[in-house]
Design an enzyme around this catalytic site. Structure first.
Site, PDB file in Angstrom:
ATOM      1  N   HIS A 161       0.812  -1.215   0.000  1.00  0.00           N
ATOM      2  CA  HIS A 161       0.000   0.000   0.000  1.00  0.00           C
ATOM      3  C   HIS A 161       0.850   1.272   0.000  1.00  0.00           C
ATOM      4  O   HIS A 161       0.338   2.355  -0.275  1.00  0.00           O
ATOM      5  CB  HIS A 161      -0.994   0.004   1.171  1.00  0.00           C
ATOM      6  N   ASP A 215       0.179  -7.720   1.441  1.00  0.00           N
ATOM      7  CA  ASP A 215       0.558  -6.305   1.529  1.00  0.00           C
ATOM      8  C   ASP A 215       2.074  -6.130   1.566  1.00  0.00           C
ATOM      9  O   ASP A 215       2.590  -5.283   2.286  1.00  0.00           O
ATOM     10  CB  ASP A 215      -0.079  -5.630   2.744  1.00  0.00           C
ATOM     11  N   SER A 245       4.565   2.732   7.881  1.00  0.00           N
ATOM     12  CA  SER A 245       4.295   1.541   7.083  1.00  0.00           C
ATOM     13  C   SER A 245       5.500   1.167   6.227  1.00  0.00           C
ATOM     14  O   SER A 245       6.066   2.013   5.534  1.00  0.00           O
ATOM     15  CB  SER A 245       3.087   1.774   6.169  1.00  0.00           C
TER      16      SER A 245
END
Length: 460
Positions: free
Chosen positions: A112, A142, A216
């Protein structure tokens, strides 16, 4: 307020020092206070690790979801509205990544973080920036691998995340809120977290080390400076950290990366069995003392599971020697295996333990090219949602398995992993129904499920 803050800070320092002392010799070279007394510090370990954690900035374009009424051909015709043009907007994203192979320049990050990116810019701790090459992505886990061409890179050594224990000290490194490289510390709060609905394959490390937007793809390391996880998500009602963060275990990331580097994608195989959790009620019904496992509910004829001798009613308790807690952990274990892998299953059958060996095979594809359905769908491939797909049983529709870039389907806005749930406002649960609905239609109004969102596409 100041005294309360000071008290909290003092408790935190004492808590951290106690943890480091209990950790033994995991931290090297203590510093000295003004009296010459030695104090432990994370700085020596971080000096080795932080050069391998990078900041990632991306730019790209995404199709803008418009008002469904404006995409409805009947609505536009009734009000004599001009043809609508595809709407796109520029996107920017900030995140983090971890260099795991200094020689090849490979960097692990989250899918992402780089999704929809036309350009990926990587900035090292020393301020040097490089344009990155996308090696491969896996939306189901992911994970993504990118590469930069640079000299004298430093990589983080990889730990064995299976050896983590609740209570182990960990440090999160990333780029929260675009501030630049930041370090936070905490402990492993829980292991094997799943069922959160964040992504297809979930086996998270939960930590109270502060993880915020921008973290992230960053590193979660132990006190030896070894990578144990890739920071991925937070649980928060406000968008900020509340002490519940999640990281992808490095063992899972390592397996995904191996396939992305080799194939550019993860080629998941097929076992051909469906399962459900072994609940206390089912354990009682099966007259078992075993509290964990996955109950096989269906075995497809001719599948690897069928060939191995697996039967409905069997309870899978181990895969390749690792315990199976529930149906999700069974799915994770099988989903990370490459086609052709041999997998050892330990099952309970009629109160007896049995060992079986299966060979993972290619998924059975009953797909169809878009050009066979409609000219506007040329360049895309469609399949039913198979039993081994993460969405099986959760949504009815037709899966977009592939889309060739630059094709009519791509230009119309279709993307891989989209799920078409209706065509021209009529529900479609499989390819057969989709063919019937399309028929001789000149225009198509598709209702798409994409990730956690939904949109309409008008093809004409």
């Amino acid at each position: 307020m100041r005294s309360l803050t000071t008290a909290r800070s003092t408790r935190y320092v004492l808590y951290l020092l106690l943890g480091l002392l209990l950790a033994g010799n995991a931290v090297a070279l203590p510093t000295h206070d003004s009296q010459g007394e030695e104090l432990p510090s994370l700085a020596p370990m971080l000096d080795k690790v932080t050069p391998a954690v990078v900041n990632i900035a991306t730019t790209g374009r995404v199709r803008v979801q418009g008002n469904p009424l404006l995409d409805d051909p009947f609505f536009r015709r009734f009000f004599d509205m001009p043809p609508d043009r595809p709407r796109e907007r520029r996107t920017q994203s900030l995140g983090s990544g971890v260099i795991v192979d200094a020689e090849q320049g490979y960097i692990l990050t989250n899918n992402h973080v780089i999704e929809h990116a036309d350009q990926i810019q990587v900035t090292l701790r020393n301020g040097n920036s490089y344009e990155a090459e996308l090696i491969g992505t896996d939306p189901d886990s992911d994970m993504a691998v990118i590469r930069i061409d640079a000299d004298n890179l430093k990589a983080v050594p990889l730990a064995d995340s299976d050896s983590l224990r609740v209570g182990d000290f960990v440090v999160a490194i990333g780029n929260p809120f675009g501030l630049g490289q930041t370090v936070t510390s905490g402990i492993v709060s829980a292991l094997d977290r799943s069922g959160l609905g964040i992504q297809g394959y979930e086996d998270f490390i939960q930590t109270d080390a502060s993880i915020n937007p921008g973290n992230s793809g960053g590193a979660l390391v132990n006190l030896n400076g070894e990578l144990v996880g890739i920071n991925n998500a937070i649980f928060s009602r406000s968008g900020g950290n509340i002490g519940i963060g999640f990281a992808i275990p490095v063992n899972m990331a390592r397996q995904v990366m191996a396939q992305l580097v080799e194939h550019g994608e993860v080629r998941r195989g097929r076992l051909g069995a469906q399962a459900q959790d072994l609940t206390p009620e089912l354990a009682q019904a099966f007259e078992l003392k075993q509290g964990q496992g996955a109950v096989v509910t269906q075995v497809s004829p001719g599948s690897p599971a069928d060939k191995a001798g697996l039967k409905a009613g069997d309870i899978v308790i181990e895969v390749d020697g690792k315990p199976v807690r529930d149906a999700n952990s069974l799915r994770n274990a099988i989903g990370l295996l490459q086609v052709g892998s041999r997998v050892r299953l330990k099952v309970l059958r009629d109160g007896e333990t049995t060992s079986l060996t299966a060979t993972i095979e290619e998924p059975v594809s009953q797909g169809q090219g878009g050009e066979q359905l409609h000219a506007h769908l040329t360049g895309a491939s469609f399949t039913d949602i198979g039993e081994d797909h993460r969405l099986h049983g959760r949504i009815e529709g037709v899966l977009v398995s592939e889309v060739e870039q630059g094709s009519p389907a791509w230009r119309a806005g279709l993307r891989p992993d989209d799920v078409i749930v209706s065509v021209n406002r009529q529900p479609v649960k499989d390819l057969t129904r989709m063919r019937e609905v399309i028929g001789n239609s000149q225009q198509l109004l598709l209702n798409i499920r994409r990730g956690n969102g939904a949109l309409f596409l008008y093809l004409r």
